[in-house]
Design a protein around this motif. Sequence first.
Motif, PDB file in Angstrom:
ATOM      1  N   LEU A 290      52.873 -60.553  43.321  1.00 13.23           N
ATOM      2  CA  LEU A 290      51.873 -61.138  44.213  1.00 13.23           C
ATOM      3  C   LEU A 290      52.445 -61.619  45.541  1.00 13.23           C
ATOM      4  N   LEU A 291      53.725 -61.886  45.593  1.00 17.01           N
ATOM      5  CA  LEU A 291      54.312 -62.455  46.805  1.00 17.01           C
ATOM      6  C   LEU A 291      54.222 -61.479  47.983  1.00 17.01           C
ATOM      7  N   PRO A 292      53.730 -61.936  49.124  1.00 11.13           N
ATOM      8  CA  PRO A 292      53.729 -61.082  50.313  1.00 11.13           C
ATOM      9  C   PRO A 292      55.154 -60.795  50.771  1.00 11.13           C
ATOM     10  N   GLU A 293      55.328 -59.715  51.472  1.00 10.52           N
ATOM     11  CA  GLU A 293      56.653 -59.342  51.973  1.00 10.52           C
ATOM     12  C   GLU A 293      57.211 -60.454  52.853  1.00 10.52           C
ATOM     13  N   GLY A 294      58.467 -60.799  52.599  1.00  8.63           N
ATOM     14  CA  GLY A 294      59.130 -61.818  53.402  1.00  8.63           C
ATOM     15  C   GLY A 294      58.901 -63.237  52.943  1.00  8.63           C
ATOM     16  N   ALA A 295      58.086 -63.437  51.898  1.00  7.74           N
ATOM     17  CA  ALA A 295      57.781 -64.802  51.456  1.00  7.74           C
ATOM     18  C   ALA A 295      59.002 -65.481  50.853  1.00  7.74           C
ATOM     19  N   VAL A 296      59.867 -64.717  50.180  1.00  7.24           N
ATOM     20  CA  VAL A 296      61.128 -65.249  49.693  1.00  7.24           C
ATOM     21  C   VAL A 296      62.245 -64.337  50.175  1.00  7.24           C
ATOM     22  N   GLN A 297      63.427 -64.898  50.345  1.00  4.34           N
ATOM     23  CA  GLN A 297      64.519 -64.155  50.967  1.00  4.34           C
ATOM     24  C   GLN A 297      65.002 -62.983  50.113  1.00  4.34           C
ATOM     25  N   HIS A 298      65.126 -63.219  48.818  1.00  4.99           N
ATOM     26  CA  HIS A 298      65.613 -62.172  47.925  1.00  4.99           C
ATOM     27  C   HIS A 298      64.640 -62.017  46.746  1.00  4.99           C
ATOM     28  N   PRO A 299      63.531 -61.349  46.961  1.00  3.40           N
ATOM     29  CA  PRO A 299      62.523 -61.241  45.888  1.00  3.40           C
ATOM     30  C   PRO A 299      63.041 -60.538  44.643  1.00  3.40           C
ATOM     31  N   GLU A 300      64.055 -59.685  44.800  1.00  4.32           N
ATOM     32  CA  GLU A 300      64.580 -58.973  43.629  1.00  4.32           C
ATOM     33  C   GLU A 300      65.204 -59.929  42.614  1.00  4.32           C
ATOM     34  N   LYS A 301      65.593 -61.121  43.055  1.00  6.48           N
ATOM     35  CA  LYS A 301      66.181 -62.090  42.123  1.00  6.48           C
ATOM     36  C   LYS A 301      65.185 -62.508  41.043  1.00  6.48           C
ATOM     37  N   LEU A 302      63.907 -62.534  41.387  1.00  4.11           N
ATOM     38  CA  LEU A 302      62.907 -62.912  40.391  1.00  4.11           C
ATOM     39  C   LEU A 302      62.909 -61.930  39.226  1.00  4.11           C
ATOM     40  N   LEU A 303      63.141 -60.660  39.515  1.00  2.00           N
ATOM     41  CA  LEU A 303      63.152 -59.643  38.469  1.00  2.00           C
ATOM     42  C   LEU A 303      64.454 -59.663  37.681  1.00  2.00           C
ATOM     43  N   GLN A 304      65.472 -60.336  38.207  1.00  3.45           N
ATOM     44  CA  GLN A 304      66.760 -60.426  37.517  1.00  3.45           C
ATOM     45  C   GLN A 304      66.813 -61.603  36.547  1.00  3.45           C
ATOM     46  N   ILE A 305      65.811 -62.466  36.579  1.00  6.95           N
ATOM     47  CA  ILE A 305      65.750 -63.574  35.627  1.00  6.95           C
ATOM     48  C   ILE A 305      65.300 -63.001  34.289  1.00  6.95           C
ATOM     49  N   GLY A 306      66.198 -63.006  33.315  1.00  8.09           N
ATOM     50  CA  GLY A 306      65.871 -62.429  32.022  1.00  8.09           C
ATOM     51  C   GLY A 306      64.905 -63.288  31.227  1.00  8.09           C
ATOM     52  N   THR A 307      64.420 -62.746  30.130  1.00 12.65           N
ATOM     53  CA  THR A 307      63.519 -63.489  29.253  1.00 12.65           C
ATOM     54  C   THR A 307      64.096 -63.506  27.839  1.00 12.65           C
ATOM     55  N   ALA A 308      63.646 -64.460  27.051  1.00 15.66           N
ATOM     56  CA  ALA A 308      64.112 -64.608  25.676  1.00 15.66           C
ATOM     57  C   ALA A 308      62.920 -64.880  24.770  1.00 15.66           C
ATOM     58  N   PRO A 309      62.926 -64.301  23.559  1.00 12.44           N
ATOM     59  CA  PRO A 309      61.775 -64.425  22.665  1.00 12.44           C
ATOM     60  C   PRO A 309      61.874 -65.619  21.724  1.00 12.44           C
ATOM     61  N   ILE A 310      60.753 -65.984  21.159  1.00 14.70           N
ATOM     62  CA  ILE A 310      60.678 -66.971  20.079  1.00 14.70           C
ATOM     63  C   ILE A 310      59.732 -66.418  19.018  1.00 14.70           C
ATOM     64  N   LEU A 311      60.136 -66.553  17.766  1.00 11.38           N
ATOM     65  CA  LEU A 311      59.381 -66.043  16.631  1.00 11.38           C
ATOM     66  C   LEU A 311      59.013 -67.204  15.722  1.00 11.38           C
ATOM     67  N   ASN A 312      57.789 -67.209  15.219  1.00 14.05           N
ATOM     68  CA  ASN A 312      57.376 -68.192  14.226  1.00 14.05           C
ATOM     69  C   ASN A 312      56.841 -67.475  12.995  1.00 14.05           C
ATOM     70  N   VAL A 313      57.366 -67.832  11.833  1.00 11.96           N
ATOM     71  CA  VAL A 313      56.892 -67.311  10.560  1.00 11.96           C
ATOM     72  C   VAL A 313      56.108 -68.418   9.878  1.00 11.96           C
ATOM     73  N   HIS A 314      54.820 -68.192   9.645  1.00 12.04           N
ATOM     74  CA  HIS A 314      53.911 -69.196   9.101  1.00 12.04           C
ATOM     75  C   HIS A 314      53.680 -68.900   7.620  1.00 12.04           C
ATOM     76  N   VAL A 315      53.887 -69.913   6.785  1.00 10.07           N
ATOM     77  CA  VAL A 315      53.768 -69.731   5.334  1.00 10.07           C
ATOM     78  C   VAL A 315      52.891 -70.841   4.764  1.00 10.07           C
ATOM     79  N   ILE A 316      51.932 -70.449   3.947  1.00  4.85           N
ATOM     80  CA  ILE A 316      51.074 -71.419   3.266  1.00  4.85           C
ATOM     81  C   ILE A 316      51.379 -71.372   1.774  1.00  4.85           C
ATOM     82  N   TYR A 317      51.806 -72.513   1.247  1.00  5.46           N
ATOM     83  CA  TYR A 317      52.146 -72.642  -0.171  1.00  5.46           C
ATOM     84  C   TYR A 317      51.009 -73.347  -0.915  1.00  5.46           C
TER      85      TYR A 317
END
Length: 469
Positions: A290-317
């Motif tokens: 969404l960022l317009p061109e020039g809005a941030v100096q190095h827009p490619e850095k946003l794509l270099q920020i990695g992501t990490a998952p979280i998993l939840n296992v739900h159990v009803i006893y």
Amino acid sequence: MTAPQALREQAPGRTAVVVGGGLAGVTAALRLADAGVSVTLTEARPRLGGLAFSFKRGDLTVDNGQHVFLRCCTAYQWFLDRIDARDLVHLQDRLDVPVYDVASGRTGRLSRAGLPVPLHLAASLARYPHMSLRERASVGRAALALRGLDLADPALDDIDFGSWLAARGQSARTIEALWDLVGVATLNATAAHSSLALAAMVFKTGLLTDPGASDIGWAKAPLGELHDGRGRTALDKAGVTTMLRTRATALRPAPGGGWQVELETGPGRCAELAADTVVLAVPQREAHGLLPEGAVQHPEKLLQIGTAPILNVHVIYDRKVLHEPFVAALGSPVQWVFDRTESSGLTGGGQYVAVSQSAVEDEIDLPVAVLRDRYLPELERVLPDARGAAVREVFVTRERTATFAPAPGVGALRPGPVTRAPGLYLAGAWTATGWPATMEGAVRSGLHASAEALSALGMPVDNGVLEAA
């Protein structure tokens, strides 16, 4: 808690669009509206709350994952007060974490006493059965070294926490039984894959500043009741126009100044909003688009920020198997187990527990049947009372991009709230808050983005809120 009508009338003609209805966006919208700005909040989902939400599964109300906060999370607690949701959370009087080691069958506790830092943890560590006497002694030396680090030193971001710990005499067992026990849950990464800067921030702030900083809090009600229900009520009372199921598709400067936000409001339906100020409170990849061109100096850095998952296992006893609000585990794939019976609305006996698994890149896409076969036997090892209990139901929730990855070097990639484009600001836990990807970090980002926006508009900023955070 609403802003006085007179205050809202101080700034006629001031308008803002906040894109994104997670905690960052709701925070920014509330702060701007409280200062007298006319605010529209857009959210692509049919609800508010971002990645801290609930959904219905039959008669149950299920949180997508277990979220906790600490007493040191002052911004998130401000947020709870602002949306009038303090009654929906529980905060420990004193830190108390039961830790069960499946190999020894022993439960130790990480707790604090009413003593000054660092003595508040000394007695607990002295009794902690999951490390040797020598390993326990080494923890104190590492903690003192952590306490001496300057969090403003950018060099810390290039060092991994695991190597730093090993260089200070921390054994593999000590890292597993203490540092990763805390760090994986707060950073969503093991020490070996965590930036020293972020890890040091977590441990210094949570364990080495104020004795009560690490006391744990959690929601007593479904997260949706807090962040969506109470959040939406607070926005309505503040005069914010909330547009759900509305996706921002483009952002461009308006000819006469300000911004035009193009929106998709449904299949084949589009709209456009004009505003003096825009806050983009969306994930980094969406912000990049969404960022317009020039809005941030190095827009490619946003794509270099990695992501990490979280998993939840739900159990009803069919019976009670966990006799405390939560337990952490060692010597097992299981990390943390939480009792979700009351908050889910489970009736008719039995108990609902959720296994919360962070840093699980190798498991996040496994089929439910595989996860069931993996975790049900492990739960019987961690919760001895589960061995004779019948399992009524097992299901899984997955957040594949739950947090940004706190890897070494990530600090140099995270942008601040101010862009090069006048009137355009960034918010989100992935921005440069100094915190890992937590509810606290999200709220802080919304506070700072709105403060910068108000300052640029020449409007008063309540610095007390920022200082408290």
